[in-house]
Design an enzyme around this catalytic site. Structure first.
Site, mmCIF file in Angstrom:
data_model
loop_
_atom_site.group_PDB
_atom_site.id
_atom_site.type_symbol
_atom_site.label_atom_id
_atom_site.label_comp_id
_atom_site.label_asym_id
_atom_site.label_seq_id
_atom_site.Cartn_x
_atom_site.Cartn_y
_atom_site.Cartn_z
ATOM 1 C CB SER A 45 6.862 18.539 19.026
ATOM 2 O OG SER A 45 7.154 17.881 20.223
ATOM 3 C CG HIS B 5 10.680 15.700 17.840
ATOM 4 N ND1 HIS B 5 11.450 16.827 17.999
ATOM 5 C CD2 HIS B 5 9.603 15.890 18.658
ATOM 6 C CE1 HIS B 5 10.880 17.646 18.851
ATOM 7 N NE2 HIS B 5 9.762 17.101 19.267
#
Length: 212
Positions: free
Chosen positions: A107, A132
């Site tokens: 992330s 993501h």
């Protein structure tokens, strides 16, 4: 007498002792490594961590604006605003910031890994990277939901464009690849452009870490 539960965050930090002309001097291991321009980003990305990392980068810039800083990352990600504080400081200061993934960079951790100086972004062989889209949650009155939804979409677009610039990938491809959790091995991270090299061994001493 009450038994205090063990808290790993309060575990003793190793100390190192140096001999100087004035006698012995002891440092905790992280302070000693900071003298070598090494910073650790371990755990959840949040405001307190970001504040410490920003402070360390500014200190090292003041000490030597020509010497590379090495940011070792082992993080599951976290706050976008805290991460962007680190990212903006990496770009603001004069020294190149070399990023190294140990363990995982997921992330926001993956975003910061990709944001290191070009040619100086690394993964260790068994590290993993996960990219993501930003996650968001909001509680409040109904009229504010649309405002926050637009803000999350704006953040998503901005981060995808920045990652596209750092990786050399097309924006649409980055948008597709970050639509769901996307795990990459160290070599796959090189192929994608998130990092420049997998480091199995420390580079030769002839490869200077200081700017010429």
């Amino acid at each position: 007498m009450m038994n205090t539960p063990f808290d790993p965050t309060n575990a003793l930090v190793p100390m190192v002792v140096e001999q100087t002309a004035k006698g012995e001097r002891s440092y905790d291991i992280y302070s000693r490594l900071l003298k070598e321009n090494v910073i650790f980003m371990v755990g959840q990305v949040e405001d307190h961590m970001a504040n410490l990392i920003v402070a360390q980068m500014l200190f090292l810039e003041a000490e030597n604006p020509e010497k590379d800083i090495f940011l070792y990352i082992n993080s599951p990600g976290g706050s976008v605003t805290a991460g962007m504080a680190i990212y903006d400081t990496m770009n603001f200061i004069k020294p190149d910031v070399s990023t190294v993934c140990i363990g995982q960079a997921a992330s926001m951790g993956a975003f910061l890994l990709s944001g290191g100086a070009k040619g100086k972004r690394y993964c260790l062989p068994n590290a993993r990277v996960m990219i993501h889209q930003p996650l968001g949650g909001f509680q409040g009155q109904a009229s504010d939901f649309e405002i926050h939804a637009k803000e999350i979409l704006s953040i998503k677009e901005k981060m995808n464009r920045l990652m596209a610039a750092h990786t050399g990938q097309d924006y649409d491809k980055v948008a597709r690849d970050t639509d769901r959790d996307n795990f990459l091995s160290a070599q796959e991270s090189v192929d994608y452009g998130l990092v420049d090299q997998v480091l199995a061994n420390r580079p030769d001493a002839s490869n200077s870490d200081a700017k010429k």
